[in-house]
Design a protein around this motif. Structure first.
Motif, PDB file in Angstrom:
ATOM      1  N   ASN A 250       0.996  -1.351  -0.043  1.00 14.96           N
ATOM      2  CA  ASN A 250       0.036   0.027  -0.228  1.00 14.96           C
ATOM      3  C   ASN A 250       0.789   1.244  -0.238  1.00 14.96           C
ATOM      4  O   ASN A 250       1.275   1.783   1.017  1.00 14.96           O
ATOM      5  N   ILE A 251       1.058   1.616  -1.147  1.00 14.62           N
ATOM      6  CA  ILE A 251       2.086   2.892  -1.305  1.00 14.62           C
ATOM      7  C   ILE A 251       1.424   4.057  -0.585  1.00 14.62           C
ATOM      8  O   ILE A 251       2.053   4.917  -0.050  1.00 14.62           O
ATOM      9  N   LYS A 252       0.210   4.254  -0.628  1.00 21.07           N
ATOM     10  CA  LYS A 252      -0.322   5.478  -0.078  1.00 21.07           C
ATOM     11  C   LYS A 252      -0.283   5.547   1.452  1.00 21.07           C
ATOM     12  O   LYS A 252       0.220   6.786   1.947  1.00 21.07           O
ATOM     13  N   GLU A 253      -0.273   4.315   1.991  1.00 19.52           N
ATOM     14  CA  GLU A 253      -0.096   4.182   3.588  1.00 19.52           C
ATOM     15  C   GLU A 253       1.344   4.021   3.810  1.00 19.52           C
ATOM     16  O   GLU A 253       1.418   3.800   5.033  1.00 19.52           O
ATOM     17  N   LYS A 254       2.012   3.556   2.849  1.00 19.97           N
ATOM     18  CA  LYS A 254       3.439   3.144   3.071  1.00 19.97           C
ATOM     19  C   LYS A 254       3.506   2.058   3.977  1.00 19.97           C
ATOM     20  O   LYS A 254       4.320   1.996   5.160  1.00 19.97           O
ATOM     21  N   LYS A 255       2.944   1.119   3.449  1.00 19.81           N
ATOM     22  CA  LYS A 255       2.944  -0.367   4.304  1.00 19.81           C
ATOM     23  C   LYS A 255       3.222  -1.467   3.285  1.00 19.81           C
ATOM     24  O   LYS A 255       2.575  -1.552   2.126  1.00 19.81           O
ATOM     25  N   ILE A 256       3.846  -2.299   3.637  1.00 18.16           N
ATOM     26  CA  ILE A 256       4.237  -3.518   2.808  1.00 18.16           C
ATOM     27  C   ILE A 256       4.126  -4.834   3.725  1.00 18.16           C
ATOM     28  O   ILE A 256       4.859  -4.842   4.761  1.00 18.16           O
ATOM     29  N   ALA A 257       3.403  -5.612   3.212  1.00 20.68           N
ATOM     30  CA  ALA A 257       3.440  -6.991   4.200  1.00 20.68           C
ATOM     31  C   ALA A 257       4.378  -8.027   3.337  1.00 20.68           C
ATOM     32  O   ALA A 257       4.261  -8.248   2.178  1.00 20.68           O
ATOM     33  N   LEU A 258       5.314  -8.543   4.097  1.00 19.01           N
ATOM     34  CA  LEU A 258       6.204  -9.449   3.759  1.00 19.01           C
ATOM     35  C   LEU A 258       6.186 -10.753   4.378  1.00 19.01           C
ATOM     36  O   LEU A 258       5.785 -10.971   5.297  1.00 19.01           O
ATOM     37  N   SER A 259       6.833 -11.900   3.618  1.00 17.39           N
ATOM     38  CA  SER A 259       6.840 -13.042   4.148  1.00 17.39           C
ATOM     39  C   SER A 259       8.237 -13.928   3.960  1.00 17.39           C
ATOM     40  O   SER A 259       8.610 -13.801   2.857  1.00 17.39           O
ATOM     41  N   ILE A 260       8.819 -14.313   5.032  1.00 12.52           N
ATOM     42  CA  ILE A 260      10.204 -14.932   4.609  1.00 12.52           C
ATOM     43  C   ILE A 260       9.910 -16.609   4.516  1.00 12.52           C
ATOM     44  O   ILE A 260      10.658 -17.150   3.635  1.00 12.52           O
ATOM     45  N   LYS A 261       8.980 -17.181   5.122  1.00 14.09           N
ATOM     46  CA  LYS A 261       8.792 -18.361   4.935  1.00 14.09           C
ATOM     47  C   LYS A 261       8.027 -18.590   3.430  1.00 14.09           C
ATOM     48  O   LYS A 261       8.599 -19.740   3.122  1.00 14.09           O
ATOM     49  N   GLU A 262       7.212 -17.941   2.986  1.00  9.82           N
ATOM     50  CA  GLU A 262       6.896 -17.906   1.533  1.00  9.82           C
ATOM     51  C   GLU A 262       8.068 -17.854   0.567  1.00  9.82           C
ATOM     52  O   GLU A 262       8.002 -18.795  -0.384  1.00  9.82           O
ATOM     53  N   ALA A 263       9.007 -17.002   0.802  1.00  9.31           N
ATOM     54  CA  ALA A 263      10.119 -16.662   0.131  1.00  9.31           C
ATOM     55  C   ALA A 263      10.844 -17.910   0.024  1.00  9.31           C
ATOM     56  O   ALA A 263      11.414 -18.496  -0.856  1.00  9.31           O
ATOM     57  N   ALA A 264      11.016 -18.374   1.199  1.00  9.41           N
ATOM     58  CA  ALA A 264      11.947 -19.921   1.175  1.00  9.41           C
ATOM     59  C   ALA A 264      11.127 -20.902   0.364  1.00  9.41           C
ATOM     60  O   ALA A 264      11.557 -21.911  -0.332  1.00  9.41           O
ATOM     61  N   GLU A 265       9.815 -21.005   0.610  1.00  9.16           N
ATOM     62  CA  GLU A 265       8.984 -22.225  -0.006  1.00  9.16           C
ATOM     63  C   GLU A 265       9.126 -21.926  -1.520  1.00  9.16           C
ATOM     64  O   GLU A 265       9.384 -22.858  -2.338  1.00  9.16           O
ATOM     65  N   THR A 266       9.025 -20.665  -2.147  1.00 16.40           N
ATOM     66  CA  THR A 266       9.138 -20.217  -3.450  1.00 16.40           C
ATOM     67  C   THR A 266      10.661 -20.540  -3.858  1.00 16.40           C
ATOM     68  O   THR A 266      10.787 -21.298  -5.166  1.00 16.40           O
ATOM     69  N   ASN A 267      11.563 -20.517  -3.201  1.00 10.51           N
ATOM     70  CA  ASN A 267      12.890 -20.856  -3.633  1.00 10.51           C
ATOM     71  C   ASN A 267      12.938 -22.458  -3.753  1.00 10.51           C
ATOM     72  O   ASN A 267      13.509 -22.737  -4.782  1.00 10.51           O
ATOM     73  N   LYS A 268      12.253 -23.070  -2.803  1.00  8.84           N
ATOM     74  CA  LYS A 268      12.268 -24.458  -3.005  1.00  8.84           C
ATOM     75  C   LYS A 268      11.838 -25.091  -4.099  1.00  8.84           C
ATOM     76  O   LYS A 268      12.300 -25.880  -4.910  1.00  8.84           O
ATOM     77  N   GLU A 269      10.663 -24.293  -4.360  1.00 16.24           N
ATOM     78  CA  GLU A 269       9.958 -24.784  -5.572  1.00 16.24           C
ATOM     79  C   GLU A 269      10.577 -24.581  -7.089  1.00 16.24           C
ATOM     80  O   GLU A 269      10.864 -25.199  -7.840  1.00 16.24           O
ATOM     81  N   TYR A 270      11.436 -23.231  -6.981  1.00 14.36           N
ATOM     82  CA  TYR A 270      12.162 -22.891  -8.148  1.00 14.36           C
ATOM     83  C   TYR A 270      13.369 -23.943  -8.262  1.00 14.36           C
ATOM     84  O   TYR A 270      13.702 -24.492  -9.312  1.00 14.36           O
ATOM     85  N   VAL A 271      14.038 -24.364  -7.233  1.00 20.87           N
ATOM     86  CA  VAL A 271      15.116 -25.224  -7.166  1.00 20.87           C
ATOM     87  C   VAL A 271      14.595 -26.481  -7.897  1.00 20.87           C
ATOM     88  O   VAL A 271      15.285 -27.176  -8.562  1.00 20.87           O
ATOM     89  N   ASN A 272      13.443 -26.941  -7.310  1.00 25.19           N
ATOM     90  CA  ASN A 272      13.223 -28.457  -7.967  1.00 25.19           C
ATOM     91  C   ASN A 272      12.619 -28.146  -9.220  1.00 25.19           C
ATOM     92  O   ASN A 272      12.818 -29.113 -10.089  1.00 25.19           O
ATOM     93  N   TYR A 273      12.070 -27.060  -9.637  1.00 28.93           N
ATOM     94  CA  TYR A 273      11.753 -26.842 -10.976  1.00 28.93           C
ATOM     95  C   TYR A 273      12.857 -26.729 -12.074  1.00 28.93           C
ATOM     96  O   TYR A 273      12.805 -27.355 -13.149  1.00 28.93           O
ATOM     97  N   VAL A 274      13.763 -26.201 -11.533  1.00 34.81           N
ATOM     98  CA  VAL A 274      15.091 -25.928 -12.144  1.00 34.81           C
ATOM     99  C   VAL A 274      15.604 -27.161 -12.404  1.00 34.81           C
ATOM    100  O   VAL A 274      16.247 -27.590 -13.630  1.00 34.81           O
TER     101      VAL A 274
END
Length: 384
Positions: free
Chosen positions: A340-364
């Motif tokens: 939300n640029i207007k309110e200057k808020k960003i929700a982030l996730s470390i665990k989803e980034a890790a899961e995505t990385n695993k998916e990419y590694v397997n896919y690769v």
């Protein structure tokens, strides 16, 4: 010559000049007929000439020849009709003082300024003179700014009489009241000229725990600590020092309460605006942990742009507090969940980034066997 003859001659002489008997305190017109380093002789159109001593010519001990010259026509004050040596004792100082007192009375009544000369520094202030009238200027009324009183000796000051009691020899003057009026007048002009967002030059006057006060040419404004830099600032001293020349932007202006907020950080380089196109939901990016809280971790994605990783988005397993698995300045990969640029808020996730990385590694691993390049697989993902 007998006494009767003497008195007769004196009477004839007085009749010849056709003058009344002189009284102490009278003011006469006279003409200087001689002057030396000790006194001045004055013709007052009387049976006897008048004599003005050096002390009665000036209050500051000037050479009489620097005060009057032969031929000068002056007003004189009668101290004594007969000084015992055949002269009328006169004073220039006293007649001038009478006139000067009248001028002071008028200036006090109409609140007009007068110019005095500072003669000496004394306890609690300075002694000045308006002609021959002594004026005391208290140290607190010399100026609206701190000043060394000794530097004023011998100078002329424009002042205003604030207290007047000749009977008790109390004449009080103030320079500060004039400076305050000038300051307030100039201040109003400056306040009326302030425009929000405008850039101004200023001088840092004072540092406080919550920011810095800056003079922008007659008025002071506050730069809050959060407006000193786009980066997080722990102490104002980390950014500016007292006496620094700075370029600031005008924030908010409250003319009624005379409150002004200033901004040191360049408003044209606001990080959220600059990087608004660089972050999208679903992006996988690298950041640095800048703060840990009980509810999560704040991660800096770009300088001045932070997002929050809620404690539930740190790891798959349940953790008691973020500091159990993370530490400040640690670099982490995060996935952008919401922005939300207007309110200057960003929700982030470390665990989803890790899961995505695993998916990419397997896919690769699978696709490389079929000849797919790593570059093709990573299209659309951002890594800083």
């Amino acid at each position: 010559m007998s006494n009767e003859e003497t008195m007769s001659s004196m009477g004839e002489l007085l009749n010849e000049y056709d003058v009344k008997k002189l009284n102490r305190g009278e003011i006469l017109k006279g003409k200087v007929i001689d002057v030396n380093d000790k006194e001045a002789s004055v013709n007052i159109n009387y049976a006897f000439d008048g004599l003005i001593s050096k002390e009665e010519l000036s209050v500051d001990g000037k050479d009489p020849r620097d005060v009057v010259s032969t031929g000068d026509e002056i007003d004189v004050y009668v101290i004594s009709p007969n000084d015992g040596e055949g002269y009328v004792e006169l004073s220039l100082v006293r007649v001038l003082e009478i006139k000067e007192k009248e001028e002071i009375k008028e200036s006090f009544k109409e609140q007009k300024n007068i110019t005095v000369k500072v003669k000496e520094e004394t306890k609690g202030g300075v002694i000045a003179y308006y002609g021959n009238v002594r004026v005391f200027i208290p140290g607190s009324l010399v100026s609206r700014q701190r000043i060394e009183l000794s530097t004023l000796v011998g100078t002329e000051l424009e002042i205003r009489i604030t207290e007047l009691d000749f009977r008790n020899k109390k004449v009080i003057g103030s320079r500060r009241v004039i400076e305050e009026e000038e300051y307030n007048k100039n201040k109003k002009v400056i306040w009326d000229s302030l425009i929000e967002g405008e850039k101004r030059s200023g001088i840092v006057k004072k540092l406080v725990k919550f920011g810095a006060f800056v003079d922008i040419g007659g008025v002071e404004g506050l730069i809050h600590i959060s407006d000193l830099s786009w980066e997080r600032v722990n102490s104002p001293e980390d950014v500016v020092k007292e006496g620094d020349s700075v370029e600031v932007f005008i924030g908010s202006v409250d003319r009624e309460k005379e409150r002004l907020s200033l901004i040191l950080k360049d408003v044209t380089k606001e990080p959220w605006t600059v990087h608004s196109e660089d972050i999208k939901e679903g992006d996988l990016v690298e950041g640095k942990i800048v703060r840990l809280a009980a509810f999560g971790a704040f991660v800096e994605l770009f300088q001045g742009v932070e997002g929050l990783v809620h404690i539930s988005e740190i790891a798959d397993e349940r953790i008691t507090k973020p500091s159990d698995v993370l530490e400040v300045n640690q670099k982490v990969k995060v996935k952008v969940l919401n922005i939300n640029i207007k309110e200057k808020k960003i929700a982030l996730s470390i665990k989803e980034a890790a899961e995505t990385n695993k998916e990419y590694v397997n896919y690769v691993d699978n696709e490389e066997e079929e000849g797919t390049s790593l570059g093709d697989l990573l299209k659309g993902f951002k890594f800083n």
